[in-house]
Design a protein around this motif. Structure first.
Motif, mmCIF file in Angstrom:
data_model
loop_
_atom_site.group_PDB
_atom_site.id
_atom_site.type_symbol
_atom_site.label_atom_id
_atom_site.label_comp_id
_atom_site.label_asym_id
_atom_site.label_seq_id
_atom_site.Cartn_x
_atom_site.Cartn_y
_atom_site.Cartn_z
ATOM 1 N N GLU A 171 -12.623 -18.302 -14.013
ATOM 2 C CA GLU A 171 -12.588 -16.857 -14.216
ATOM 3 C C GLU A 171 -12.519 -16.141 -12.875
ATOM 4 O OE1 GLU A 171 -15.722 -13.665 -15.981
ATOM 5 O OE2 GLU A 171 -15.256 -15.395 -17.247
ATOM 6 N N PRO A 172 -11.605 -15.174 -12.710
ATOM 7 C CA PRO A 172 -11.510 -14.471 -11.421
ATOM 8 C C PRO A 172 -12.737 -13.609 -11.175
ATOM 9 C CG PRO A 172 -10.114 -13.413 -13.057
ATOM 10 C CD PRO A 172 -10.624 -14.673 -13.692
ATOM 11 N N SER A 173 -13.088 -13.485 -9.930
ATOM 12 C CA SER A 173 -14.223 -12.633 -9.572
ATOM 13 C C SER A 173 -13.770 -11.176 -9.541
ATOM 14 C CB SER A 173 -14.770 -13.039 -8.201
ATOM 15 O OG SER A 173 -13.835 -12.704 -7.182
ATOM 16 N N PRO A 174 -14.700 -10.235 -9.623
ATOM 17 C CA PRO A 174 -14.326 -8.804 -9.534
ATOM 18 C C PRO A 174 -13.574 -8.479 -8.247
ATOM 19 C CG PRO A 174 -16.563 -9.024 -10.351
ATOM 20 C CD PRO A 174 -16.118 -10.409 -9.941
ATOM 21 N N LEU A 175 -13.938 -9.156 -7.151
ATOM 22 C CA LEU A 175 -13.236 -8.916 -5.890
ATOM 23 C C LEU A 175 -11.784 -9.359 -5.989
ATOM 24 C CD1 LEU A 175 -13.316 -8.055 -2.938
ATOM 25 C CD2 LEU A 175 -14.083 -10.361 -2.347
ATOM 26 N N GLU A 176 -11.534 -10.510 -6.616
ATOM 27 C CA GLU A 176 -10.163 -11.003 -6.776
ATOM 28 C C GLU A 176 -9.349 -10.072 -7.657
ATOM 29 O OE1 GLU A 176 -10.580 -15.837 -6.388
ATOM 30 O OE2 GLU A 176 -11.326 -14.873 -8.203
ATOM 31 N N VAL A 177 -9.985 -9.508 -8.683
ATOM 32 C CA VAL A 177 -9.288 -8.561 -9.556
ATOM 33 C C VAL A 177 -8.905 -7.302 -8.783
ATOM 34 C CG1 VAL A 177 -9.530 -7.079 -11.587
ATOM 35 C CG2 VAL A 177 -10.391 -9.425 -11.652
ATOM 36 N N GLU A 178 -9.828 -6.824 -7.945
ATOM 37 C CA GLU A 178 -9.535 -5.632 -7.147
ATOM 38 C C GLU A 178 -8.424 -5.904 -6.142
ATOM 39 O OE1 GLU A 178 -10.564 -2.511 -7.431
ATOM 40 O OE2 GLU A 178 -11.572 -3.152 -9.263
ATOM 41 N N ILE A 179 -8.442 -7.086 -5.525
ATOM 42 C CA ILE A 179 -7.376 -7.447 -4.590
ATOM 43 C C ILE A 179 -6.042 -7.518 -5.310
ATOM 44 C CG2 ILE A 179 -6.506 -9.299 -3.097
ATOM 45 C CD1 ILE A 179 -9.384 -9.922 -2.342
ATOM 46 N N TYR A 180 -6.058 -8.081 -6.536
ATOM 47 C CA TYR A 180 -4.824 -8.171 -7.326
ATOM 48 C C TYR A 180 -4.294 -6.773 -7.649
ATOM 49 C CZ TYR A 180 -1.779 -8.989 -11.343
ATOM 50 O OH TYR A 180 -0.716 -8.992 -12.203
ATOM 51 N N ASN A 181 -5.181 -5.878 -8.062
ATOM 52 C CA ASN A 181 -4.752 -4.509 -8.375
ATOM 53 C C ASN A 181 -4.211 -3.812 -7.127
ATOM 54 O OD1 ASN A 181 -5.498 -4.717 -11.079
ATOM 55 N ND2 ASN A 181 -7.575 -3.971 -10.697
ATOM 56 N N TYR A 182 -4.851 -4.058 -5.993
ATOM 57 C CA TYR A 182 -4.367 -3.471 -4.742
ATOM 58 C C TYR A 182 -2.977 -3.994 -4.398
ATOM 59 C CZ TYR A 182 -3.830 -2.823 0.285
ATOM 60 O OH TYR A 182 -3.332 -2.514 1.519
ATOM 61 N N GLN A 183 -2.762 -5.310 -4.608
ATOM 62 C CA GLN A 183 -1.468 -5.913 -4.313
ATOM 63 C C GLN A 183 -0.387 -5.348 -5.222
ATOM 64 O OE1 GLN A 183 -0.956 -8.386 -1.710
ATOM 65 N NE2 GLN A 183 1.033 -7.456 -2.095
ATOM 66 N N GLN A 184 -0.728 -5.114 -6.502
ATOM 67 C CA GLN A 184 0.226 -4.527 -7.436
ATOM 68 C C GLN A 184 0.622 -3.119 -6.998
ATOM 69 O OE1 GLN A 184 1.638 -6.146 -10.235
ATOM 70 N NE2 GLN A 184 0.680 -7.871 -9.204
ATOM 71 N N ASN A 185 -0.358 -2.323 -6.598
ATOM 72 C CA ASN A 185 -0.073 -0.966 -6.137
ATOM 73 C C ASN A 185 0.747 -0.987 -4.854
ATOM 74 O OD1 ASN A 185 -1.538 0.123 -8.267
ATOM 75 N ND2 ASN A 185 -3.450 0.176 -7.108
#
Length: 204
Positions: A171-185
């Motif tokens: 399961e991805p960590s909250p930090l990894e999810v935030e990094i992913y969202n940042y990369q998408q933006n």
């Protein structure tokens, strides 16, 4: 007329100046007898003039392929662009720099935790909890404070789902999810502001 389906990859990373082939930036589905040759079609030539990011537009890809394969019909599905990131050679990191950054983060994190506990009067809460459970007053109820401190560290490890390079689960960590969202933006931003594929880069 045979139909070839193209699905552009969202992004790829290359570490040197090179020719980019169709198989590098897109998934293809079509006649098996020509698929290998089609995937080896040269699409883009990375030059020293390119910056760190290059955007390859799918419509120009289809136009280029249609000129080379006039007997095929190309249909696009999925993303409309591929982001090519030019990765610079990594330099050796100094042990002193790593130690300085680690120390800076350690002190900053410690100050943040201490300030938070001061704001919420955590010591007074633990003292009152000790009095409620034992009926005695204690300025430093260590039997509460020590397990609490250990639990705080263990909770942070579970929250970030990492112990150095080891993961506790998939399961991805909250930090990894935030990094992913940042990369998408970031990808959406550069798709609108960086230079797109230029005809002079497409091999003849």
């Amino acid at each position: 007329m045979e139909i070839v389906y193209l699905r552009m990859k969202k992004s790829i990373t290359v570490d040197k100046l090179q020719y980019v082939k169709l198989k590098h930036i897109a998934y293809t589905s079509g006649p098996a007898e020509i698929k290998s040759e089609l995937e080896d079609t040269l699409i883009y030539r990375i030059t020293p003039k390119d910056n760190n990011i290059v955007i390859v537009d799918s419509f120009l890809i289809v136009d280029h392929l249609s000129k080379l394969w006039s007997d095929l019909e190309f249909q696009l599905i999925g993303p409309q662009q591929t982001i090519i990131r030019l990765e610079k050679p990594k330099k050796d990191i100094s042990v002193l720099v790593v130690a300085f950054v680690w120390l800076l983060l350690f002190i900053g994190t410690a100050m943040t935790i201490m300030n938070f506990h001061y704001d919420v009067s955590m010591q007074e809460v633990q003292q009152k909890l000790h009095f409620l459970l034992t009926g005695e007053h204690s300025e430093f109820p260590l039997w509460i404070q020590i397990p609490y401190s250990l639990g705080l560290g263990a909770g942070m490890l579970l929250y970030f789902n990492h112990w150095f390079k080891k993961r506790f689960n998939e399961e991805p960590s909250p930090l990894e999810v935030e990094i992913y969202n940042y990369q998408q933006n970031l990808d959406q931003y550069v798709s609108h502001h960086e230079n797109r594929l230029n005809d002079k880069h497409v091999p003849d």
